[in-house]
Design a protein around this motif. Structure first.
Motif, mmCIF file in Angstrom:
data_model
loop_
_atom_site.group_PDB
_atom_site.id
_atom_site.type_symbol
_atom_site.label_atom_id
_atom_site.label_comp_id
_atom_site.label_asym_id
_atom_site.label_seq_id
_atom_site.Cartn_x
_atom_site.Cartn_y
_atom_site.Cartn_z
ATOM 1 N N MET A 122 0.850 -1.191 0.000
ATOM 2 C CA MET A 122 0.000 0.000 0.000
ATOM 3 C C MET A 122 0.893 1.252 0.000
ATOM 4 O O MET A 122 1.732 1.398 0.876
ATOM 5 N N LEU B 252 6.217 5.023 0.255
ATOM 6 C CA LEU B 252 6.555 5.284 1.655
ATOM 7 C C LEU B 252 7.719 4.403 2.101
ATOM 8 O O LEU B 252 8.696 4.885 2.660
ATOM 9 N N ASP C 206 13.614 6.193 1.414
ATOM 10 C CA ASP C 206 15.066 6.388 1.538
ATOM 11 C C ASP C 206 15.809 5.809 0.327
ATOM 12 O O ASP C 206 16.773 6.390 -0.149
ATOM 13 N N VAL D 207 14.491 11.233 1.411
ATOM 14 C CA VAL D 207 14.474 11.641 2.825
ATOM 15 C C VAL D 207 14.793 13.134 2.960
ATOM 16 O O VAL D 207 15.772 13.614 2.400
ATOM 17 N N GLY D 208 13.917 13.836 3.665
ATOM 18 C CA GLY D 208 14.082 15.279 3.850
ATOM 19 C C GLY D 208 13.549 16.093 2.684
ATOM 20 O O GLY D 208 13.646 17.315 2.665
ATOM 21 N N LYS D 209 12.984 15.390 1.689
ATOM 22 C CA LYS D 209 12.461 16.068 0.495
ATOM 23 C C LYS D 209 10.987 15.721 0.306
ATOM 24 O O LYS D 209 10.469 14.821 0.948
ATOM 25 N N PRO D 210 10.343 16.392 -0.647
ATOM 26 C CA PRO D 210 8.968 15.999 -0.976
ATOM 27 C C PRO D 210 8.963 14.754 -1.878
ATOM 28 O O PRO D 210 9.782 14.659 -2.791
ATOM 29 N N LEU E 82 0.322 -3.055 5.406
ATOM 30 C CA LEU E 82 0.735 -3.197 4.006
ATOM 31 C C LEU E 82 1.528 -1.991 3.512
ATOM 32 O O LEU E 82 2.053 -2.002 2.408
ATOM 33 N N GLN E 83 1.606 -0.925 4.330
ATOM 34 C CA GLN E 83 2.477 0.211 3.988
ATOM 35 C C GLN E 83 3.925 -0.065 4.382
ATOM 36 O O GLN E 83 4.827 0.679 4.011
ATOM 37 N N PRO F 63 7.777 -4.690 2.416
ATOM 38 C CA PRO F 63 7.190 -6.011 2.184
ATOM 39 C C PRO F 63 8.171 -7.167 2.420
ATOM 40 O O PRO F 63 7.736 -8.315 2.563
ATOM 41 N N GLN G 66 6.503 -6.275 6.775
ATOM 42 C CA GLN G 66 5.127 -6.778 6.598
ATOM 43 C C GLN G 66 4.926 -8.175 7.190
ATOM 44 O O GLN G 66 3.901 -8.423 7.843
ATOM 45 N N ARG H 61 7.263 17.012 3.239
ATOM 46 C CA ARG H 61 8.557 16.327 3.356
ATOM 47 C C ARG H 61 8.322 14.910 3.870
ATOM 48 O O ARG H 61 7.336 14.638 4.559
ATOM 49 N N VAL H 62 9.277 14.029 3.568
ATOM 50 C CA VAL H 62 9.147 12.646 4.004
ATOM 51 C C VAL H 62 10.419 12.220 4.727
ATOM 52 O O VAL H 62 11.473 12.848 4.571
ATOM 53 N N GLU H 63 10.299 11.169 5.536
ATOM 54 C CA GLU H 63 11.462 10.589 6.215
ATOM 55 C C GLU H 63 11.582 9.128 5.807
ATOM 56 O O GLU H 63 10.711 8.587 5.142
ATOM 57 N N ALA H 64 12.646 8.488 6.266
ATOM 58 C CA ALA H 64 12.798 7.060 6.007
ATOM 59 C C ALA H 64 11.642 6.317 6.667
ATOM 60 O O ALA H 64 11.091 6.746 7.677
ATOM 61 N N ASN H 65 11.281 5.185 6.069
ATOM 62 C CA ASN H 65 10.153 4.419 6.576
ATOM 63 C C ASN H 65 10.523 3.628 7.827
ATOM 64 O O ASN H 65 9.750 3.551 8.781
ATOM 65 N N LEU I 78 15.382 3.853 11.870
ATOM 66 C CA LEU I 78 16.239 4.886 11.289
ATOM 67 C C LEU I 78 15.855 6.285 11.764
ATOM 68 O O LEU I 78 16.450 7.260 11.352
ATOM 69 N N SER J 10 1.083 11.118 6.835
ATOM 70 C CA SER J 10 0.903 9.854 6.139
ATOM 71 C C SER J 10 2.030 8.917 6.540
ATOM 72 O O SER J 10 3.127 9.368 6.868
ATOM 73 N N GLY J 11 1.762 7.621 6.523
ATOM 74 C CA GLY J 11 2.791 6.646 6.866
ATOM 75 C C GLY J 11 2.877 6.427 8.374
ATOM 76 O O GLY J 11 2.367 7.223 9.162
ATOM 77 N N GLN K 26 5.522 9.566 9.238
ATOM 78 C CA GLN K 26 6.637 9.486 8.284
ATOM 79 C C GLN K 26 6.646 10.649 7.289
ATOM 80 O O GLN K 26 7.700 11.163 6.926
ATOM 81 N N GLN K 27 5.467 11.036 6.831
ATOM 82 C CA GLN K 27 5.372 12.072 5.805
ATOM 83 C C GLN K 27 4.438 13.167 6.292
ATOM 84 O O GLN K 27 3.384 12.860 6.858
#
Lengths: 382, 352
Positions: A62, A66, A70, A75-78, B123-124, B127, B131, B237-241, B245, B337-338, B342-343
């Protein structure tokens, strides 16, 4: 629009039925590092990532961007995820180009993928849905009646579809990235089993694992690049699934999408386009889209396909890479069309290059022909 | 860059189960309500964008059915993100910057009732490595809450206070699902842990819902809305899943997005934070630099109604509504999200 957008780097994976040698992030990294190398950039130079893929159920993850954030250097970006059915690869590139054109970002990495070997796309497309009868037909079963309708409407010669399959497979032999490398005669195509009348096995796209990536940049960053492909126009159009009087053979959404792109680019599709990569998952969609996109009059498409006008060297070469009939990682197929169009005007299409191509069209469609995405790219800055 | 504003918002009442309505039936009434509030019809819309997830309804292309909740004829410029509707709003904002159109329609829908959300959200996860462990969303959030307690940044009492305040505020929100007067002491004494240290009250409800926001360029916005909520900054912005980490007690991505959106440039009156779990509000407030003077989640927030894929867009709609109704001059809208934040997407909305 405050900025121009150019494609300055393109990368694709080796497309195969099953890429068991790589994970999902491994597949994407193969494409993205090739695109970055082509552009002379690193991941650190990218301001944002825009990613597209078809239904998540094809891989069983899903919102897979996400867990890959990395691995994709986000990471750290959009990171932004587009999903518009089969047109997604095209829509994703359109969203990425807008981020550049409107000055939100200067350099964007956009990519699309599908790893079909992780699941069974035909059955993932035909689940039991609440409130609706189960179709149990896959995409071919959905599109076969539309093709029959096209043939009846225009009294098309039954060999037109098989001849498109022969032509696209010949083109595919010129493209080392293509999944299928098949030598097929017309008789061999016609002797293949009939899956969904009139669609034979030999006239369908394969199921592929693959990914494609592009680096998009604004004027400032494209200036130093030796052969950027400039985005001349982009468009998306959608129509309803259920509507009385809807013409699925020659959909209004496709016509409007094409006109919008030609108007933005200031081009006449019958005079100014040197070649096009259009989304043909079943052979008969070449003549159908020739007409829908305004390259010829309704009823003329099947004749163009039979007369060889759409071969490399013909009046309007289509799917020089071998197209979707040779390579179909579903979520990536649209963006491969957009990227292959850009390769042509950059002059980097190698053995399947159309000599002197200056303006090319990339096209994608999805769903039951409700969703369309297109762009026009050119070798000259507009 | 062009000025873009939120000019209208409509939502369905959040409920545990919206059966037997399908996507089109959920969306059609609020689309026409949101447009009708500002005297527009679907023919005035230049771009439409929706956000949803196929894994909620358990079918591919679930957004395709949603298009049938639209007029969509003649064919429309339309796009979809497999993300919360707040990200669809971001795409619509980008599209309006183009300058050729002046109105955009943003919508999202989520039917959480069709599956087991905490398990679906596993499921996010990666996998290959995660998961198979079956890390459901409540368990991963519990790891984060525990880290917060261990770091001395919060107590279970803080979580309970946030839950009680949110559901009390929700009593003023006719669209909220879980609302009422609850007693923090009683929660801490009587409610069992779902996943320690999280009790049911610290978790979001399971919700069916849909939301719709109308955006317009500045001139159009002023013409159709007496007090538009202008988007002064917006970034995500997003981070590692992988949870290993990250420092789960902070939100680097929310901080970065907040800085880029300009949250700290002036006083914030109200913030609608998408914090599905009570403890996440604490992390987000710190990341965005929101002090105790900022009114947090007057709508009740995601603890009062959490339709997955819609709750973020609802935060944008609620924050904009506080500007449009004159109760705030400057608002922050947020979507996450996440797993474990995470995001993050952050916007600053202002009256003129």
């Amino acid at each position: 629009m405050s900025e121009r957008c150019a494609v300055i780097g393109i990368g694709q994976t080796e497309h195969r039925e099953s890429r068991k040698d790589v994970s999902l992030p491994g597949l994407l990294r193969e494409a993205l590092f090739r695109a970055l190398e082509d552009a002379g950039r690193t991941l650190a130079d990218m301001d944002a990532i825009v990613i597209g893929t078809a239904p998540d159920m094809f891989e069983g993850v899903m919102m897979p961007e996400l867990f890959m954030a990395d691995a994709l250097g986000a990471v750290g970006k959009p990171i932004f995820r587009v999903h518009t059915a089969g047109s997604v690869g095209g829509s994703t590139a359109v969203v990425a180009s807008h981020l550049i054109q409107h000055g939100v970002h200067e350099q964007v990495l956009t990519l699309a993928f599908e790893k079909q070997s992780e699941a069974n796309a035909m059955w993932a497309l035909s689940p039991a849905i609440p409130f609706q009868p189960q179709l149990v037909a896959g995409a071919g079963g959905y599109f076969a009646p539309l093709i029959r309708s096209y043939m009846a409407r225009h009294d098309a010669h039954p060999d037109a579809g098989p001849m498109v399959a022969v032509k696209d497979r010949e083109h595919g032999l010129l493209n080392p990235n293509a999944h299928l490398h098949l030598t097929q005669t017309l008789d061999e195509v016609k002797a293949a089993p009939m899956l969904w009348d009139p669609i034979r096995y030999s006239e369908t796209c394969p199921s592929s694992d693959g990914a494609v990536a592009m680096v998009l940049a604004n004027d400032k960053h494209a200036k130093g690049c030796k052969n950027p492909a400039w985005v001349l126009g982009t468009s998306v159009r959608t129509e309803r699934t259920f509507m009385a009087g809807r013409d699925q053979v020659n959909p209004g959404a496709g016509q409007l999408c094409a006109k919008d792109v030609y108007d933005q680019a200031g081009i006449d599709p019958r005079k100014d386009v040197d070649c096009a990569e259009i989304y043909v998952p079943f052979s008969w969609f070449e003549p159908m889209w020739l007409e829908n996109l305004g390259f010829c009059d309704p009823g003329e498409g099947w004749k163009w396909s039979m007369e060889g006008k759409t071969r490399i060297g013909g009046q309007l070469p289509l799917n020089m890479s071998g197209g979707v009939l040779c390579t179909n990682p579903i979520g990536a197929s649209g963006m491969i069309r957009f990227a292959e169009a850009a390769r042509q005007v950059r002059g980097t299409a190698a053995a399947h290059q159309v000599d002197g191509a200056k303006i090319a069209i990339g096209h994608a469609y999805g769903g039951g022909s409700q969703f369309f995405a297109m762009w026009a790219v050119g070798s000259k800055r507009p | 860059m062009r000025d873009i504003a939120i000019v209208s918002f409509a939502q369905l009442p959040s409920e545990r189960r919206a059966d037997p309505r399908d996507e089109a039936e959920m969306l059609e009434p609020i689309i026409n309500e949101a447009l009708g509030k500002v005297g527009l019809t679907q023919d005035d819309v230049g771009f439409t964008c929706s956000g949803s997830s196929d894994y909620l309804i358990g079918r591919p292309f679930s957004f395709v059915a949603a298009v049938d909740g639209l007029k969509a004829w003649p064919p429309i410029r339309e796009s979809h993100v497999e993300m919360d509707g707040a990200f669809a709003l971001y795409e619509a904002w980008v599209r309006l910057l183009h300058g050729d159109i002046d109105v955009a329609l943003v919508m999202s829908f989520g039917k959480g009732s069709l599956g087991s959300i905490p398990d679906v959200l596993n499921l996010q996860n990666d996998p290959y490595y995660v998961q198979p462990l079956g890390l459901d969303s409540i368990s991963s959030a519990a790891l984060q809450a525990r880290a917060l307690i261990d770091a001395g940044k919060a107590t279970e009492k803080d979580f309970a206070d946030i839950a009680v305040r949110s559901r009390r505020d929700a009593m003023q929100n006719p669209f909220a699902q879980v609302k009422g007067e609850f007693d923090a002491k009683k929660i801490l004494k009587e409610e069992p842990y779902l996943a320690s240290p999280l009790r049911k009250s610290f978790c979001p409800p399971l919700t069916d819902g849909a939301a719709c926001v109308v955006l317009a360029t500045a001139e159009k916005a002023r013409a159709i809305c007496s007090r538009p909520a202008f988007i002064r900054g917006i970034d995500h912005r997003v981070e590692a899943n992988s949870l290993g980490l990250r420092d789960l007690t902070v939100s680097t991505s929310a901080r970065l997005a907040g800085e880029r959106a300009g949250v700290g440039k002036a006083k914030v009156d109200v913030a609608e934070l998408h914090a599905p779990f009570a403890h996440q509000e604490i992390i987000l407030k710190e990341a965005l630099g929101l002090d105790s003077s900022v009114r947090i989640n007057p709508s009740g927030g995601a603890l009062a109604a959490n339709s997955i894929m819609t709750a973020g867009l609802t935060r944008f709609g609620e924050a904009a509504s506080r500007i449009m109704d004159g109760s705030a001059k400057r608002a922050v809208a947020h979507c996450t999200s996440g797993a474990c934040l995470q995001q993050n997407l952050v916007a600053v909305l202002e009256a003129e």
